[in-house]
Design a protein around this motif. Structure first.
Motif, PDB file in Angstrom:
ATOM      1  N   LEU A  42       2.333   0.251   4.121  1.00 25.53           N
ATOM      2  CA  LEU A  42       1.027   0.619   3.410  1.00 25.53           C
ATOM      3  C   LEU A  42      -0.097   0.894   4.189  1.00 25.53           C
ATOM      4  O   LEU A  42      -1.155   0.542   3.931  1.00 25.53           O
ATOM      5  CB  LEU A  42       0.894  -0.391   2.278  1.00 25.53           C
ATOM      6  CG  LEU A  42       1.904  -0.793   1.173  1.00 25.53           C
ATOM      7  CD1 LEU A  42       1.461  -1.771   0.377  1.00 25.53           C
ATOM      8  CD2 LEU A  42       1.913   0.333   0.254  1.00 25.53           C
ATOM      9  N   THR A  43       0.134   1.559   5.167  1.00 23.32           N
ATOM     10  CA  THR A  43      -0.826   2.023   6.102  1.00 23.32           C
ATOM     11  C   THR A  43      -1.286   3.442   5.792  1.00 23.32           C
ATOM     12  O   THR A  43      -0.589   4.409   6.115  1.00 23.32           O
ATOM     13  CB  THR A  43      -0.199   1.835   7.594  1.00 23.32           C
ATOM     14  OG1 THR A  43      -0.041   0.740   7.872  1.00 23.32           O
ATOM     15  CG2 THR A  43      -1.454   1.986   8.515  1.00 23.32           C
ATOM     16  N   TYR A  44      -2.402   3.428   5.247  1.00 23.99           N
ATOM     17  CA  TYR A  44      -3.018   4.617   4.774  1.00 23.99           C
ATOM     18  C   TYR A  44      -4.468   4.680   5.305  1.00 23.99           C
ATOM     19  O   TYR A  44      -4.859   3.890   6.001  1.00 23.99           O
ATOM     20  CB  TYR A  44      -2.837   4.802   3.472  1.00 23.99           C
ATOM     21  CG  TYR A  44      -1.370   4.857   2.931  1.00 23.99           C
ATOM     22  CD1 TYR A  44      -0.818   6.034   3.037  1.00 23.99           C
ATOM     23  CD2 TYR A  44      -1.011   3.941   2.214  1.00 23.99           C
ATOM     24  CE1 TYR A  44       0.584   6.121   2.455  1.00 23.99           C
ATOM     25  CE2 TYR A  44       0.135   3.766   1.644  1.00 23.99           C
ATOM     26  CZ  TYR A  44       0.968   4.935   1.966  1.00 23.99           C
ATOM     27  OH  TYR A  44       2.401   5.075   1.337  1.00 23.99           O
ATOM     28  N   GLU A  66      -6.357   2.319   0.964  1.00 24.19           N
ATOM     29  CA  GLU A  66      -5.995   1.108   1.167  1.00 24.19           C
ATOM     30  C   GLU A  66      -6.933   0.077   0.182  1.00 24.19           C
ATOM     31  O   GLU A  66      -6.294  -1.071  -0.327  1.00 24.19           O
ATOM     32  CB  GLU A  66      -5.956   0.564   2.472  1.00 24.19           C
ATOM     33  CG  GLU A  66      -5.102   1.113   3.406  1.00 24.19           C
ATOM     34  CD  GLU A  66      -4.852   0.510   4.833  1.00 24.19           C
ATOM     35  OE1 GLU A  66      -6.194  -0.061   5.280  1.00 24.19           O
ATOM     36  OE2 GLU A  66      -4.068   0.552   5.493  1.00 24.19           O
ATOM     37  N   SER A  67      -7.981   0.439   0.134  1.00 27.38           N
ATOM     38  CA  SER A  67      -8.939  -0.386  -0.895  1.00 27.38           C
ATOM     39  C   SER A  67      -8.453  -0.106  -2.162  1.00 27.38           C
ATOM     40  O   SER A  67      -8.638  -1.164  -2.972  1.00 27.38           O
ATOM     41  CB  SER A  67     -10.347   0.476  -0.798  1.00 27.38           C
ATOM     42  OG  SER A  67     -11.352  -0.180  -1.429  1.00 27.38           O
ATOM     43  N   ILE A 111      -5.511   0.470  -3.040  1.00 27.54           N
ATOM     44  CA  ILE A 111      -4.062  -0.668  -3.076  1.00 27.54           C
ATOM     45  C   ILE A 111      -4.478  -1.963  -3.171  1.00 27.54           C
ATOM     46  O   ILE A 111      -3.632  -2.735  -3.798  1.00 27.54           O
ATOM     47  CB  ILE A 111      -3.372  -0.103  -1.734  1.00 27.54           C
ATOM     48  CG1 ILE A 111      -2.858   1.363  -1.805  1.00 27.54           C
ATOM     49  CG2 ILE A 111      -1.969  -1.035  -1.730  1.00 27.54           C
ATOM     50  CD1 ILE A 111      -1.974   2.062  -0.934  1.00 27.54           C
ATOM     51  N   PHE A 112      -5.280  -2.377  -2.455  1.00 30.05           N
ATOM     52  CA  PHE A 112      -5.708  -3.569  -2.433  1.00 30.05           C
ATOM     53  C   PHE A 112      -6.166  -4.166  -3.813  1.00 30.05           C
ATOM     54  O   PHE A 112      -5.777  -5.352  -4.345  1.00 30.05           O
ATOM     55  CB  PHE A 112      -6.856  -3.956  -1.505  1.00 30.05           C
ATOM     56  CG  PHE A 112      -7.275  -5.241  -1.358  1.00 30.05           C
ATOM     57  CD1 PHE A 112      -6.808  -6.479  -0.509  1.00 30.05           C
ATOM     58  CD2 PHE A 112      -8.619  -5.835  -2.131  1.00 30.05           C
ATOM     59  CE1 PHE A 112      -7.320  -7.689  -0.512  1.00 30.05           C
ATOM     60  CE2 PHE A 112      -8.900  -7.058  -1.982  1.00 30.05           C
ATOM     61  CZ  PHE A 112      -8.431  -7.765  -1.331  1.00 30.05           C
ATOM     62  N   ILE A 121      -4.176  -5.964   4.483  1.00 34.05           N
ATOM     63  CA  ILE A 121      -4.960  -4.897   4.109  1.00 34.05           C
ATOM     64  C   ILE A 121      -6.536  -5.125   4.518  1.00 34.05           C
ATOM     65  O   ILE A 121      -7.183  -4.520   4.790  1.00 34.05           O
ATOM     66  CB  ILE A 121      -4.967  -4.501   2.607  1.00 34.05           C
ATOM     67  CG1 ILE A 121      -3.234  -4.134   2.433  1.00 34.05           C
ATOM     68  CG2 ILE A 121      -5.896  -3.472   2.191  1.00 34.05           C
ATOM     69  CD1 ILE A 121      -2.959  -3.600   1.017  1.00 34.05           C
ATOM     70  N   GLN A 145      -7.230  -5.285   8.106  1.00 32.27           N
ATOM     71  CA  GLN A 145      -6.909  -4.154   8.780  1.00 32.27           C
ATOM     72  C   GLN A 145      -5.802  -4.795  10.101  1.00 32.27           C
ATOM     73  O   GLN A 145      -5.719  -4.130  10.771  1.00 32.27           O
ATOM     74  CB  GLN A 145      -7.813  -3.356   9.367  1.00 32.27           C
ATOM     75  CG  GLN A 145      -9.073  -2.625   8.320  1.00 32.27           C
ATOM     76  CD  GLN A 145      -8.352  -1.576   7.488  1.00 32.27           C
ATOM     77  OE1 GLN A 145      -7.677  -0.815   8.129  1.00 32.27           O
ATOM     78  NE2 GLN A 145      -8.309  -1.927   6.179  1.00 32.27           N
TER      79      GLN A 145
END
Length: 313
Positions: free
Chosen positions: A17-19, A24-25, A27-28, A85, A88
């Motif tokens: 899930l590295t974007y 990522e915010s 997704i979190f 996430i 980081q």
């Protein structure tokens, strides 16, 4: 190519899930909301079954155990992913990764076995209603849950011990958001024939036996329902099985998709999406599918909530 055994490895990196930071915010927030709903919903089921005496029946006992399993499997995966996430930092220690993979196998296997036990319970309730309370006594209910836990733990330990024997390359990037067994094995530089053989034999048999039990139970259930003369009786019998059957199809269908797609494709995106469908989504939907459509459970949860919000003086 450089090899490293388990004593030389300090950490793996979960990069499924590295974007970009903005994505990522999102997704979190999404996973945090799903985890919150999962914990609150399943915890309400457990409390309702525990404190409402009229819910002290085999069906609700198994639903409560399934809810506890859902909480455990979600807690094994999601908090670590949220921390990665937020900080980081996608790293996870070697021991932490193997422990996570082991617990995912334990609770995933336990959920599979519980679904089979619940199908058997519904078969007895519909096919043998007069003998149901005698056969499905409290001792047998507890024994079935403990047996399911024992079998799933033995299966998980077998895979975990074989995983400990592998040596890994310098590439320790796992294309997933948790330490999924197949993805970890793909990083090994040593011979993985036995590990792969175990996945497609022991795991297939372990998943196939409960699935066969579910299919057998539902064949018997359908045969029993067809013998019911009244339409109202048939509808009531079908309604008691519909929620369970929908979860079975969701859980087994997506789990099968994960292992088949990982065998024929290296697409990390597909693996992540499929894994979310069987390792995150069913656990979140369990309170809604099993309980909110059930009148007794809705009344019990309403009573529980009101007793907490408006306690009697």
């Amino acid at each position: 190519m450089e090899y490293s055994n388990q004593s030389d490895i300090y950490e793996f990196f979960l990069i499924g899930l590295t974007y970009s930071p903005d994505v990522e915010s999102y997704i979190f927030s999404l996973f945090l909301s799903m985890y919150f709903v999962t914990i609150i919903g399943n915890l309400l089921i457990i409390l309702a079954v525990s404190f409402e005496s009229h819910l002290h029946t085999p069906m609700y006992f198994f639903i409560a155990n399934l809810s506890m399993t859902d909480i455990c499997i979600s807690t094994t995966i999601i908090p670590k992913m949220l921390v990665n996430i937020q900080t980081q930092d996608p790293s996870i220690t070697y021991i932490g990764c193997l422990s996570q993979a082991c617990f995912v196998l334990i609770f995933g296997g336990l959920e599979s076995c519980l679904l089979a036990v619940m199908a058997y319970d519904r078969y007895l309730a519909i096919g043998h209603p007069l003998r149901y309370t005698v056969i499905m006594n409290p001792c047998l209910c507890v024994l079935l849950v403990l047996l399911s836990l024992l079998i799933s733990t033995m299966n998980a330990l077998l895979h975990s011990l074989m995983l400990l024997k592998l040596s890994f390359c310098t590439n320790w990037n796992i294309l997933h958001f948790f330490c999924e067994l197949v993805q970890v094995i793909k990083l090994a530089c040593s011979d993985t024939f036995i590990n792969t053989l175990l996945i497609y034999t022991v795991t297939s048999a372990f998943a196939g036996v409960p699935l066969a039990g579910i299919i057998f139970s539902y064949v018997q259930i359908v045969a029993s329902i067809l013998k019911i003369s009244s339409v109202q009786g048939r509808n009531k019998a079908f309604s008691t099985c519909g929620s369970h059957l929908s979860v079975v199809l969701l859980f087994y269908g997506t789990a099968f998709g994960v292992y088949m797609s990982s065998a024929v494709s290296d697409s990390s995106v597909k693996n992540v999406v499929f894994s979310m469908m069987y390792i995150v989504v069913p656990q979140m939907l369990n309170p809604f599918i099993y309980s909110l459509r059930n009148r007794e459970m809705k009344q019990a949860m309403r009573h529980l909530i009101f007793s907490v919000v408006l306690p009697s003086s």
